[in-house]
Scaffold this motif. Structure first.
Motif, PDB file in Angstrom:
ATOM      1  N   GLY B  65       0.796  -1.217   0.000  1.00 36.27           N
ATOM      2  CA  GLY B  65       0.000   0.000   0.000  1.00 36.27           C
ATOM      3  C   GLY B  65       0.833   1.273   0.000  1.00 36.27           C
ATOM      4  O   GLY B  65       0.335   2.341  -0.315  1.00 36.27           O
ATOM      5  N   ILE B  66       2.109   1.134   0.372  1.00 37.84           N
ATOM      6  CA  ILE B  66       2.841   2.350   0.704  1.00 37.84           C
ATOM      7  C   ILE B  66       3.137   3.217  -0.521  1.00 37.84           C
ATOM      8  O   ILE B  66       3.057   4.445  -0.453  1.00 37.84           O
ATOM      9  N   ALA B  67       3.408   2.601  -1.661  1.00 40.97           N
ATOM     10  CA  ALA B  67       3.705   3.388  -2.860  1.00 40.97           C
ATOM     11  C   ALA B  67       2.470   4.160  -3.313  1.00 40.97           C
ATOM     12  O   ALA B  67       2.549   5.363  -3.598  1.00 40.97           O
ATOM     13  N   SER B  68       1.307   3.480  -3.337  1.00 44.66           N
ATOM     14  CA  SER B  68       0.085   4.187  -3.750  1.00 44.66           C
ATOM     15  C   SER B  68      -0.246   5.296  -2.775  1.00 44.66           C
ATOM     16  O   SER B  68      -0.610   6.401  -3.175  1.00 44.66           O
ATOM     17  N   THR B  69      -0.104   5.004  -1.464  1.00 49.32           N
ATOM     18  CA  THR B  69      -0.435   6.017  -0.470  1.00 49.32           C
ATOM     19  C   THR B  69       0.463   7.235  -0.640  1.00 49.32           C
ATOM     20  O   THR B  69       0.005   8.376  -0.547  1.00 49.32           O
ATOM     21  N   ALA B  70       1.754   6.988  -0.927  1.00 54.02           N
ATOM     22  CA  ALA B  70       2.677   8.108  -1.145  1.00 54.02           C
ATOM     23  C   ALA B  70       2.228   8.926  -2.359  1.00 54.02           C
ATOM     24  O   ALA B  70       2.227  10.153  -2.327  1.00 54.02           O
ATOM     25  N   LEU B  71       1.825   8.209  -3.418  1.00 49.05           N
ATOM     26  CA  LEU B  71       1.342   8.907  -4.616  1.00 49.05           C
ATOM     27  C   LEU B  71       0.125   9.776  -4.288  1.00 49.05           C
ATOM     28  O   LEU B  71       0.086  10.964  -4.641  1.00 49.05           O
ATOM     29  N   TYR B  72      -0.859   9.187  -3.574  1.00 48.17           N
ATOM     30  CA  TYR B  72      -2.061   9.955  -3.225  1.00 48.17           C
ATOM     31  C   TYR B  72      -1.703  11.181  -2.376  1.00 48.17           C
ATOM     32  O   TYR B  72      -2.243  12.262  -2.573  1.00 48.17           O
ATOM     33  N   SER B  73      -0.788  10.978  -1.430  1.00 52.77           N
ATOM     34  CA  SER B  73      -0.486  12.055  -0.479  1.00 52.77           C
ATOM     35  C   SER B  73       0.303  13.187  -1.109  1.00 52.77           C
ATOM     36  O   SER B  73       0.428  14.253  -0.513  1.00 52.77           O
ATOM     37  N   VAL B  74       0.898  12.951  -2.282  1.00 51.64           N
ATOM     38  CA  VAL B  74       1.633  14.025  -2.955  1.00 51.64           C
ATOM     39  C   VAL B  74       0.770  14.635  -4.060  1.00 51.64           C
ATOM     40  O   VAL B  74       0.584  15.853  -4.118  1.00 51.64           O
ATOM     41  N   TYR B 125     -18.447   5.406  -8.558  1.00 48.12           N
ATOM     42  CA  TYR B 125     -17.116   4.954  -8.956  1.00 48.12           C
ATOM     43  C   TYR B 125     -17.190   3.632  -9.715  1.00 48.12           C
ATOM     44  O   TYR B 125     -16.481   3.431 -10.693  1.00 48.12           O
ATOM     45  N   VAL B 126     -18.069   2.732  -9.260  1.00 49.80           N
ATOM     46  CA  VAL B 126     -18.214   1.451  -9.951  1.00 49.80           C
ATOM     47  C   VAL B 126     -18.756   1.700 -11.370  1.00 49.80           C
ATOM     48  O   VAL B 126     -18.232   1.175 -12.356  1.00 49.80           O
ATOM     49  N   ILE B 130     -13.991   3.744 -12.262  1.00 48.09           N
ATOM     50  CA  ILE B 130     -12.788   4.185 -11.548  1.00 48.09           C
ATOM     51  C   ILE B 130     -12.746   3.638 -10.128  1.00 48.09           C
ATOM     52  O   ILE B 130     -11.918   4.049  -9.322  1.00 48.09           O
ATOM     53  N   TYR B 131     -13.642   2.698  -9.807  1.00 51.51           N
ATOM     54  CA  TYR B 131     -13.553   2.026  -8.517  1.00 51.51           C
ATOM     55  C   TYR B 131     -12.256   1.223  -8.471  1.00 51.51           C
ATOM     56  O   TYR B 131     -11.877   0.591  -9.457  1.00 51.51           O
ATOM     57  N   ASP B 132     -11.576   1.289  -7.333  1.00 50.53           N
ATOM     58  CA  ASP B 132     -10.339   0.530  -7.163  1.00 50.53           C
ATOM     59  C   ASP B 132      -9.253   0.927  -8.167  1.00 50.53           C
ATOM     60  O   ASP B 132      -8.488   0.085  -8.624  1.00 50.53           O
ATOM     61  N   THR B 133      -9.206   2.214  -8.533  1.00 47.96           N
ATOM     62  CA  THR B 133      -8.098   2.681  -9.375  1.00 47.96           C
ATOM     63  C   THR B 133      -7.362   3.805  -8.649  1.00 47.96           C
ATOM     64  O   THR B 133      -7.940   4.494  -7.805  1.00 47.96           O
ATOM     65  N   ARG B 134      -6.095   3.972  -8.995  1.00 45.54           N
ATOM     66  CA  ARG B 134      -5.317   5.058  -8.386  1.00 45.54           C
ATOM     67  C   ARG B 134      -5.862   6.409  -8.795  1.00 45.54           C
ATOM     68  O   ARG B 134      -5.926   7.338  -8.000  1.00 45.54           O
ATOM     69  N   MET B 135      -6.255   6.481 -10.092  1.00 49.69           N
ATOM     70  CA  MET B 135      -6.859   7.694 -10.616  1.00 49.69           C
ATOM     71  C   MET B 135      -8.025   8.145  -9.724  1.00 49.69           C
ATOM     72  O   MET B 135      -8.106   9.302  -9.310  1.00 49.69           O
ATOM     73  N   THR B 218      -3.938  -0.779  -4.887  1.00 47.89           N
ATOM     74  CA  THR B 218      -4.553   0.538  -4.789  1.00 47.89           C
ATOM     75  C   THR B 218      -4.941   0.904  -3.357  1.00 47.89           C
ATOM     76  O   THR B 218      -5.106   2.066  -3.052  1.00 47.89           O
ATOM     77  N   ARG B 219      -5.089  -0.104  -2.494  1.00 53.61           N
ATOM     78  CA  ARG B 219      -5.540   0.192  -1.128  1.00 53.61           C
ATOM     79  C   ARG B 219      -4.519   1.026  -0.376  1.00 53.61           C
ATOM     80  O   ARG B 219      -3.340   0.707  -0.365  1.00 53.61           O
TER      81      ARG B 219
END
Lengths: 310, 271
Positions: B65-74, B125-126, B130-135, B218-219
């Motif tokens: 999860g950490i890479a996606s979370t970093a992406l979201y947080s930036v 989203y479903v 875009i459900y369960d996507t990083r976008m 993505t989580r």
């Protein structure tokens, strides 16, 4: 002032002679700049609000089409013992939050006010705010587990309570989770009260001191009344925040055992995504929103009127 | 004298406040053999820390999860800061008609609890794929951050003298250029304050992550920690605590590095 009509393409600079430009000079440009904010807020927040409102009048399990049932879901909600206990817990959270994080925040701010390096004295209290609700839950579950760190400490100090089952018995579990939330949130209140204390003019304090007032009297009759505008905001934000509490509870008891420590925020989530009763979940969401909006009127009016004066 | 009493009280309270952190560190560093034998209040060095962190990282699925979370947080706060600043610019500098009303519309959305939008967002989203996507996650976190950003930037821009804008107009600068080259660069401190605060908020989010994602890529990381916590029949308490430690390090580090921006953002956000 010859410019009576705004030019269609406002990207061009208006004539340099127009010293006091009419308000509409940037009509299209200003709309363009505000549009992205309004668009995302409308599509992703306001439309969903209305949709949830509609769903609360339907029977819907997430599949197929929602079926209109009028007020049935609200009737069902108020008849549900789980909902009522959840409502009671939520009220406990509101009351507890006003006593602990707000009260302690004020205490810390008053203690730290005016002493050298007050920022550093306040730092330990602000640090937990950077930690997530889930991680706070992890730490405090560890501390509060039956026979865990707290019980051992009480036992060691010969204090009563060592054999309490902190997270297993209601309403004790709600009380100790409020303590965990206090650990996380008191520092922010201390910071805000600190700013408020700084903005109090010195003269009335000095005058009162010359008249012989000190300590509690000074605080009660001078500092506290002058702090009122800020207290309104802090109290309002705290009430609203406590009504929405989710993460810490999810991280510690998940509302259990049974539904004994559930709050409205958890009830809404569970009815919707665990029980797939979207209509009931929506009704709980609407109920929670009505309460939250009512509570936030306390501070929102002040925030907006302060902002308007700028 | 009174000062001394206050300092002692504050230090005592402060130590009490740091106790949970001590307990977390002391026990996240115990090996499985030590935990349960050594009293929880006693620290025994760092022998188990690396192993526990590795366990949480690998088996606890914190790593995924950490890479996606970093992406979201930036990405999300960066976008939100721009979108919110543009709204503030329209209202203050360009004097949008009925600007205050539109501002109130944007800001008032923060009052509603997030529960109010969860299920329509999930369904929407479903439907939109875009459900369960990083976008989708970047989008929702951005939207959540926009009202706060608009609130702070509107207040901040109000403090910029009007003649700055008028001088730029005289020089023939376009509105976009005035926004991008003059107003934004003048607002570094406010932008940083919003960014730090919103990045922390997004990093720490649980509810939106639970609702709008399901796959491990993505989580967000808090859902992984929550899962690690609730299934700790499989993982030991030191491993769960080590997981809590890993996910807390970035935000605590950000807080310590940027305390000024952080506290500024907190105070700006309330007034």
């Amino acid at each position: 002032m010859t410019l009576t009509q705004s030019p269609p393409a406002t990207r061009e600079a208006p004539p340099a002679t127009a010293r006091r430009r009419p308000r509409h000079t940037y009509r299209w440009a200003s709309r363009g700049f505000v549009l992205p904010s309004l668009l995302v807020v409308a599509v992703m927040l306001y439309v969903p609000f209305l949709w949830t409102g509609y769903l609360s009048f339907t029977e819907f399990n997430g599949l197929g089409d929602p079926e209109w049932v009028g007020l049935e879901k609200y009737r069902e909600m108020f008849a549900d013992a789980g909902f009522l206990s959840s409502l009671g817990n939520t009220l406990l959270w509101v009351a507890g939050t006003l006593v602990l994080p707000v009260g302690l925040g004020l205490l810390i701010a008053v203690l730290a006010h005016g002493i050298k390096g007050s920022f550093w004295y306040r730092l330990p209290f602000l640090l937990p705010y950077a930690i997530s609700g889930v991680a706070v839950g992890v730490i405090w579950t560890f501390i509060l587990q039956t026979g865990g760190a707290l019980s051992q400490a009480l036992d060691f100090l010969n204090l009563p309570g060592a054999d309490l089952r902190w997270l297993l018995d209601a309403p004790l579990n709600t009380f100790v989770m409020i303590v965990a939330a206090t650990w996380q949130g008191a520092g922010v209140n201390a910071l805000l009260f600190g700013i408020g204390l700084q903005s109090i003019p010195k003269e009335p304090l000095e005058a009162a001191r010359l008249d012989g007032a000190s300590g509690w009297t000074l605080f009660r009759h001078i500092t506290w009344p002058m702090l009122t505008p800020l207290t309104t905001v802090v109290v309002g934000l705290s009430i609203v925040g406590s009504l929405k509490t989710f993460d810490i509870i999810w991280g510690m008891t998940k509302g259990g055992p049974g539904r004994s420590s559930e709050t409205l925020a958890l009830t809404m989530y569970k009815e919707t995504f665990v029980s797939n009763d979207y209509g009931l979940g929506a009704a709980v969401a609407i109920f929670l929103t009505v309460v939250t909006v009512a509570a936030s009127l306390i501070y929102l009016r002040r925030q907006l009127s302060d902002a308007k004066e700028l | 004298m009174a000062d001394k009493v206050r300092k002692v009280t504050l230090v005592a309270l402060g130590l009490l406040w740091l106790t949970p952190v001590y307990l977390m560190l002391a026990n996240a560093a115990k090996t499985d053999a030590q935990y349960g034998v050594v009293p929880v209040w006693q620290a025994v060095g760092l022998s188990g820390l690396m192993e526990n962190m590795a366990n949480a990282w690998e088996r606890g699925r914190i790593s995924e999860g950490i890479a996606s979370t970093a992406l979201y947080s930036v990405a999300s706060p960066a976008l939100a800061v721009l979108v919110g600043a543009a709204a503030g610019f329209a209202i203050v500098a360009l004097r949008l008609r009925r600007g205050f009303l539109w501002f109130a519309v944007i800001f008032s959305s923060t009052v509603f609890p997030i529960q109010m939008v969860l299920m329509p967002l999930f369904i929407g989203y479903v439907e939109a794929g875009i459900y369960d996507t990083r976008m989708g996650m970047i989008l929702v976190y951005m939207v959540i951050s926009v009202p706060f950003s608009a609130f702070v930037m509107r207040n901040f821009f109000s403090g910029i003298a009007r003649h700055v804008f008028e001088a730029a107009v005289m020089d023939g600068a376009s509105t976009w250029r005035i926004f991008w080259r003059i107003y934004l660069p003048m607002s570094g401190s406010a932008l940083a304050a919003i960014f730090v605060l919103q990045a922390t908020f997004i990093w720490n989010d649980l509810l939106l992550g639970l609702t709008l994602t399901q796959s491990t890529e993505t989580r967000p990381v808090m859902t992984a920690l929550s899962a690690l916590q609730s299934t700790y029949g499989g993982s030991t308490m030191p491993t769960v605590l080590a997981g809590g430690l890993i996910v807390s390090i970035p935000t605590v580090a950000l807080f310590l590095l940027m305390q000024r921006s952080f506290t500024r953002g907190l105070s700006l956000g309330q007034f």
